[in-house]
Structure formats: structure tokens, C-alpha cells
Motif scaffolding. Structure first.
Motif, PDB file in Angstrom:
ATOM      1  N   GLU A 193      40.445  47.085  52.413  1.00  0.00           N
ATOM      2  CA  GLU A 193      41.445  46.088  52.799  1.00  0.00           C
ATOM      3  C   GLU A 193      41.785  45.144  51.648  1.00  0.00           C
ATOM      4  O   GLU A 193      42.959  44.834  51.405  1.00  0.00           O
ATOM      5  CB  GLU A 193      40.930  45.257  53.975  1.00  0.00           C
ATOM      6  N   LEU A 194      40.762  44.688  50.930  1.00  0.00           N
ATOM      7  CA  LEU A 194      40.961  43.630  49.938  1.00  0.00           C
ATOM      8  C   LEU A 194      41.469  44.142  48.597  1.00  0.00           C
ATOM      9  O   LEU A 194      42.114  43.397  47.858  1.00  0.00           O
ATOM     10  CB  LEU A 194      39.648  42.864  49.729  1.00  0.00           C
ATOM     11  N   GLY A 195      41.151  45.373  48.241  1.00  0.00           N
ATOM     12  CA  GLY A 195      41.673  45.925  46.998  1.00  0.00           C
ATOM     13  C   GLY A 195      40.699  45.870  45.839  1.00  0.00           C
ATOM     14  O   GLY A 195      39.565  45.394  45.950  1.00  0.00           O
ATOM     15  N   GLU A 196      41.151  46.339  44.698  1.00  0.00           N
ATOM     16  CA  GLU A 196      40.269  46.574  43.560  1.00  0.00           C
ATOM     17  C   GLU A 196      39.817  45.303  42.854  1.00  0.00           C
ATOM     18  O   GLU A 196      38.907  45.348  42.016  1.00  0.00           O
ATOM     19  CB  GLU A 196      40.977  47.477  42.550  1.00  0.00           C
ATOM     20  N   ASP A 197      40.406  44.164  43.163  1.00  0.00           N
ATOM     21  CA  ASP A 197      39.938  42.912  42.567  1.00  0.00           C
ATOM     22  C   ASP A 197      38.656  42.404  43.216  1.00  0.00           C
ATOM     23  O   ASP A 197      38.107  41.379  42.799  1.00  0.00           O
ATOM     24  CB  ASP A 197      41.019  41.823  42.675  1.00  0.00           C
ATOM     25  N   VAL A 198      38.179  43.111  44.226  1.00  0.00           N
ATOM     26  CA  VAL A 198      36.958  42.725  44.938  1.00  0.00           C
ATOM     27  C   VAL A 198      35.923  43.833  44.782  1.00  0.00           C
ATOM     28  O   VAL A 198      36.226  45.006  44.985  1.00  0.00           O
ATOM     29  CB  VAL A 198      37.245  42.469  46.424  1.00  0.00           C
TER      30      VAL A 198
ATOM     31  N   ASP B 130      43.393  35.935  46.972  1.00  0.00           N
ATOM     32  CA  ASP B 130      44.798  35.533  46.964  1.00  0.00           C
ATOM     33  C   ASP B 130      45.055  34.370  46.008  1.00  0.00           C
ATOM     34  O   ASP B 130      46.173  34.199  45.518  1.00  0.00           O
ATOM     35  CB  ASP B 130      45.248  35.138  48.371  1.00  0.00           C
ATOM     36  N   GLU B 131      44.019  33.559  45.756  1.00  0.00           N
ATOM     37  CA  GLU B 131      44.163  32.419  44.847  1.00  0.00           C
ATOM     38  C   GLU B 131      43.732  32.745  43.423  1.00  0.00           C
ATOM     39  O   GLU B 131      43.532  31.845  42.604  1.00  0.00           O
ATOM     40  CB  GLU B 131      43.366  31.226  45.380  1.00  0.00           C
ATOM     41  N   GLY B 132      43.597  34.036  43.127  1.00  0.00           N
ATOM     42  CA  GLY B 132      43.421  34.454  41.739  1.00  0.00           C
ATOM     43  C   GLY B 132      42.007  34.710  41.281  1.00  0.00           C
ATOM     44  O   GLY B 132      41.787  35.021  40.093  1.00  0.00           O
ATOM     45  N   ALA B 133      41.019  34.603  42.159  1.00  0.00           N
ATOM     46  CA  ALA B 133      39.629  34.792  41.747  1.00  0.00           C
ATOM     47  C   ALA B 133      39.261  36.270  41.681  1.00  0.00           C
ATOM     48  O   ALA B 133      39.820  37.114  42.389  1.00  0.00           O
ATOM     49  CB  ALA B 133      38.686  34.075  42.710  1.00  0.00           C
ATOM     50  N   THR B 134      38.306  36.569  40.813  1.00  0.00           N
ATOM     51  CA  THR B 134      37.601  37.849  40.845  1.00  0.00           C
ATOM     52  C   THR B 134      36.433  37.674  41.797  1.00  0.00           C
ATOM     53  O   THR B 134      35.627  36.762  41.633  1.00  0.00           O
ATOM     54  CB  THR B 134      37.081  38.217  39.446  1.00  0.00           C
ATOM     55  N   VAL B 135      36.334  38.539  42.801  1.00  0.00           N
ATOM     56  CA  VAL B 135      35.414  38.289  43.904  1.00  0.00           C
ATOM     57  C   VAL B 135      34.405  39.427  44.050  1.00  0.00           C
ATOM     58  O   VAL B 135      34.762  40.606  44.009  1.00  0.00           O
ATOM     59  CB  VAL B 135      36.187  38.115  45.231  1.00  0.00           C
ATOM     60  N   PHE B 136      33.152  39.041  44.246  1.00  0.00           N
ATOM     61  CA  PHE B 136      32.082  39.960  44.612  1.00  0.00           C
ATOM     62  C   PHE B 136      31.633  39.608  46.032  1.00  0.00           C
ATOM     63  O   PHE B 136      31.387  38.441  46.328  1.00  0.00           O
ATOM     64  CB  PHE B 136      30.888  39.834  43.662  1.00  0.00           C
ATOM     65  N   ILE B 137      31.548  40.616  46.896  1.00  0.00           N
ATOM     66  CA  ILE B 137      31.082  40.371  48.255  1.00  0.00           C
ATOM     67  C   ILE B 137      29.818  41.187  48.516  1.00  0.00           C
ATOM     68  O   ILE B 137      29.583  42.216  47.888  1.00  0.00           O
ATOM     69  CB  ILE B 137      32.146  40.708  49.321  1.00  0.00           C
ATOM     70  N   THR B 138      28.999  40.691  49.438  1.00  0.00           N
ATOM     71  CA  THR B 138      27.793  41.417  49.818  1.00  0.00           C
ATOM     72  C   THR B 138      27.744  41.592  51.324  1.00  0.00           C
ATOM     73  O   THR B 138      28.410  40.893  52.076  1.00  0.00           O
ATOM     74  CB  THR B 138      26.511  40.679  49.379  1.00  0.00           C
TER      75      THR B 138
ATOM     76  N   LEU C 202      31.162  47.222  54.234  1.00  0.00           N
ATOM     77  CA  LEU C 202      31.611  46.792  52.908  1.00  0.00           C
ATOM     78  C   LEU C 202      32.734  47.682  52.391  1.00  0.00           C
ATOM     79  O   LEU C 202      33.707  47.194  51.806  1.00  0.00           O
ATOM     80  CB  LEU C 202      30.443  46.804  51.924  1.00  0.00           C
ATOM     81  N   ASP C 203      32.601  48.978  52.594  1.00  0.00           N
ATOM     82  CA  ASP C 203      33.653  49.903  52.147  1.00  0.00           C
ATOM     83  C   ASP C 203      34.971  49.596  52.849  1.00  0.00           C
ATOM     84  O   ASP C 203      36.049  49.628  52.233  1.00  0.00           O
ATOM     85  CB  ASP C 203      33.239  51.348  52.430  1.00  0.00           C
ATOM     86  N   ALA C 204      34.903  49.278  54.139  1.00  0.00           N
ATOM     87  CA  ALA C 204      36.118  48.937  54.876  1.00  0.00           C
ATOM     88  C   ALA C 204      36.722  47.643  54.350  1.00  0.00           C
ATOM     89  O   ALA C 204      37.955  47.513  54.240  1.00  0.00           O
ATOM     90  CB  ALA C 204      35.802  48.803  56.368  1.00  0.00           C
ATOM     91  N   ALA C 205      35.875  46.679  53.993  1.00  0.00           N
ATOM     92  CA  ALA C 205      36.370  45.408  53.460  1.00  0.00           C
ATOM     93  C   ALA C 205      37.066  45.614  52.125  1.00  0.00           C
ATOM     94  O   ALA C 205      38.144  45.046  51.879  1.00  0.00           O
ATOM     95  CB  ALA C 205      35.217  44.417  53.316  1.00  0.00           C
ATOM     96  N   VAL C 206      36.475  46.415  51.260  1.00  0.00           N
ATOM     97  CA  VAL C 206      37.078  46.666  49.943  1.00  0.00           C
ATOM     98  C   VAL C 206      38.387  47.437  50.095  1.00  0.00           C
ATOM     99  O   VAL C 206      39.357  47.189  49.370  1.00  0.00           O
ATOM    100  CB  VAL C 206      36.093  47.416  49.040  1.00  0.00           C
TER     101      VAL C 206
END
Length: 244
Positions: free
Chosen positions: A49-54, A28-36, A43-47
Motif C-alpha cells: 500500500e505505502l510503496g517503495e519509500d517505506v 506523504d510529508e517526505g520522510a523515508t520510513v521504516f516500519i516494523t 507488513l508485506d500488505a502495508a508496503v
């Protein structure tokens, strides 16, 4: 302007709970984010929710080969890193006198070894001024009964931040610890019985538990340039529990 615009961040353990809230706040604050995370389904459920910027990468932080694969993905897709949140961790409630060797190995492998190599393997990708955030816990100084081993792993995390701060000048980063109090998450429900969680409110000066979003707001501060002179510190987000 969003405070993390143009920054690239990694959040380990980002598929649920506090890690997911941090990833959402960073996005939301503009970062490109990688999660593990260790479970692809989560992880698929998180993405979703969060969208293609993650971007999600299946990774067990206690396995160094998994971390190598994570940072190769970051290198290929982003080329650098500005923020690393070493958040992946586990907790186990173990009665005193009943601790098994396997439990100690698992806790220290994820919470301590995982933190060490999450940071060490990120170093070649860090841009000057990068922010390293280690997820600690108030259990490092005030462990509840049966959480002594877990608390010991978080005390080690706090010590790592103090030691690594000496390398800030050489490597151009800041390193700090984010220490949540009791925050209802799936992980907490597995660790602390519901009745104990409810009773704990009496020990919290604010009279309530925290939320993942409140922890994420503190993480955003540590990730942003607003904390540019904060280094080697522990930011307790615990309603005052461990402060008085």
C-alpha cells in the motif's frame, strides 16, 4: 515543501491501525520510513500500500535482538535517524481478580520493555534535533474497567518520557508522548466490545471517536520542526475525553 523532507523515521507497530496511518502520513510529508511488525504477511500488505519509500522489518519490540537487527538495517540503508515512533503495543482486557502472571509479563514486555529498548538502541543513530514519540493512551490516567494493567503500562510510558526529557540536552533529542483516545482500529476491536465502543461516544466531548488519520496528523506535528520547543509533553488526541 513537505514538513518531513529528508528526514528518516522508524515507526514500530506500523503494519496496521494507528502505526500504519502514521507511516503513511510521514511518507506523504517526505520522510523515508521504516516500519516494523511481528507478522510478515501484514507488513508485506502495508508496503504494497505505502510503496517503495517505506521499508518493512519483521521485529518484535520486546525482543532486543530483533531491535538490533532493525537498527542495523536502518544504519545500512539510511545511516541515521531523525524520528522514532515507539508505537508497538498490545492490550488485553482482564477482569479484576483474574489477572494471570503471563498476561502481566506480556503486557509489560511489549509496552514498557519494548519502548525502553526501542529508544535506547536508536540513540547511536539519532541526528541532532531528533524527535522521539512514544505512543501512550488516555488509559494511563483514566483506565476503563478491566484495562487496569494496560493502563499501568501506559502510565509507565508517560513516566519514561518525563524522565528521558532530562537527557535532551546531552543527547540532542526531544521526547514526547502521543496519547490517543478511543480510535477504532483492529487492535481496539480485539480489546473493547463494539457495544462499549458505541456507548463511549457519550463520554467524548466531541461526540465521536477519533480516526487513525487524526492521530497521525498529531504525530506529524511532533515529528516536524514545528514542535521544536515541545519536549517532555503529552499530546492528548482524545476529543477532550480525559481533559475535563
Amino acid at each position: 515543501m513537505a514538513v518531513l523532507t529528508d528526514k528518516v523515521a522508524v515507526v514500530t507497530g506500523g503494519s496496521s491501525g494507528i502505526g500504519l496511518a502514521i507511516a503513511r502520513a510521514f511518507r506523504d510529508e517526505g520522510a523515508t520510513v521504516f516500519i516494523t511488525g511481528r507478522r510478515k504477511k501484514a507488513l508485506d500488505a502495508a508496503v504494497a500500500e505505502l510503496g517503495e519509500d517505506v521499508t518493512a522489518v519483521v521485529c518484535d519490540s520486546s525482543v532486543t535482538a530483533d531491535l538490533d537487527a532493525l537498527y542495523e538495517t536502518v544504519r545500512e540503508q539510511a545511516g541515521h535517524l531523525d524520528v522514532v515512533v515507539a508505537n508497538a503495543g498490545i492490550g488485553t482486557s482482564i477482569p479484576f481478580g483474574e489477572v494471570a502472571e503471563e498476561q502481566v509479563d506480556e503486557l509489560f514486555a511489549t509496552n514498557v520493555k519494548g519502548t525502553i529498548f526501542t529508544i535506547q538502541k536508536a540513540l547511536p543513530l539519532l541526528r541532532p534535533g531528533a524527535s522521539l514519540i512514544l505512543t501512550g493512551s488516555i488509559a494511563a490516567t483514566r483506565p476503563q474497567q478491566d484495562l487496569e494493567v494496560y493502563g499501568a503500562t501506559k502510565a509507565a510510558v508517560r513516566s519514561l518520557a518525563r524522565g528521558w526529557a532530562h537527557s535532551s540536552r546531552e543527547h540532542g533529542f526531544r521526547v514526547n508522548v502521543l496519547a490517543p483516545g478511543m480510535v477504532p482500529t483492529p487492535g481496539l476491536h480485539d480489546l473493547v466490545p463494539s457495544e462499549i465502543q458505541e456507548q463511549s461516544k457519550q463520554m467524548i466531548p466531541l461526540g465521536r471517536h477519533g480516526t487513525p488519520e487524526e492521530i497521525a496528523a498529531a504525530a506529524t506535528f511532533l515529528a516536524s520542526d514545528a514542535s521544536s520547543y515541545v519536549n517532555g509533553s503529552e499530546l492528548a488526541v482524545d476529543g477532550g475525553t480525559a481533559q475535563i
